[in-house]
Design a protein around this motif. Structure first.
Motif, short mmCIF file in Angstrom:
data_model
loop_
_atom_site.label_atom_id
_atom_site.label_comp_id
_atom_site.label_asym_id
_atom_site.label_seq_id
_atom_site.Cartn_x
_atom_site.Cartn_y
_atom_site.Cartn_z
N GLN A 49 43.04 44.35 43.32
CA GLN A 49 42.94 44.79 42.45
C GLN A 49 41.63 46.32 42.75
O GLN A 49 42.09 47.51 42.81
CB GLN A 49 42.86 44.49 40.85
CG GLN A 49 44.59 43.84 40.16
CD GLN A 49 45.08 45.17 39.67
OE1 GLN A 49 44.60 46.05 39.18
NE2 GLN A 49 45.99 45.03 39.99
N ILE A 77 36.83 44.63 37.53
CA ILE A 77 37.93 43.77 38.32
C ILE A 77 36.82 43.02 39.45
O ILE A 77 36.63 41.56 39.79
CB ILE A 77 38.03 44.93 39.77
CG1 ILE A 77 39.63 45.32 38.78
CG2 ILE A 77 38.84 44.11 40.81
CD1 ILE A 77 40.00 46.39 39.48
N PRO A 101 45.34 44.92 35.06
CA PRO A 101 45.15 46.33 34.32
C PRO A 101 45.46 46.12 33.03
O PRO A 101 44.69 47.04 32.00
CB PRO A 101 46.36 47.32 35.14
CG PRO A 101 46.62 46.64 36.89
CD PRO A 101 45.98 44.79 35.57
#
Length: 128
Positions: A49, A77, A101
């Motif tokens: 990510q 993140i 997400p």
């Protein structure tokens, strides 16, 4: 101040209680393996990510767009990855919520409101 109380007292007490309960329920070795698995899985997802967020940030800078959303994604993140590396179930759940997400997009309005309130109430301390 109340957030610090929550972070440094309530969360560790919850973590210790849940780890003890898990050790009693499923055993010590499976609990340790579960903690290690979430740490490695979290590191993998954070890297994946993070690279995606970095590419999005780079693209927005190149196109001359505002980078606020990409920066907030990157911070989420980073914090999510750090939480997943911390042993415990409460921090793991929080870390996964910040890493994926779909859930991160659901949490971003709340995070923006918290940041906005902190800046408006002048609770942010900048050290030089």
């Amino acid at each position: 101040m109340r957030y610090l109380l929550f972070i440094f007292i309530v969360v560790p007490v919850l973590e210790i209680g849940l780890l003890m309960f898990s050790g009693k329920t499923i055993g010590v070795l499976p609990t340790i393996l579960l903690i290690l698995a979430t740490g490695f899985l979290g590191a993998y997802f954070a890297k994946k990510q993070g690279m995606h967020a970095l590419m999005k940030l780079r693209e927005e800078v190149q196109n001359g767009r505002l980078i606020g959303d990409a920066v907030l994604d990157s911070v989420c993140i980073l914090v999510g990855g750090l939480l997943l590396l911390t042993p415990g179930f409460v921090t793991d759940i929080s870390g996964f919520l910040l890493l994926f997400p779909y859930t991160r997009n659901g949490l971003k309005p709340l995070l923006l409101r918290l940041l906005r309130n902190s800046f408006q109430n002048k609770n942010i301390i900048i050290m030089k």
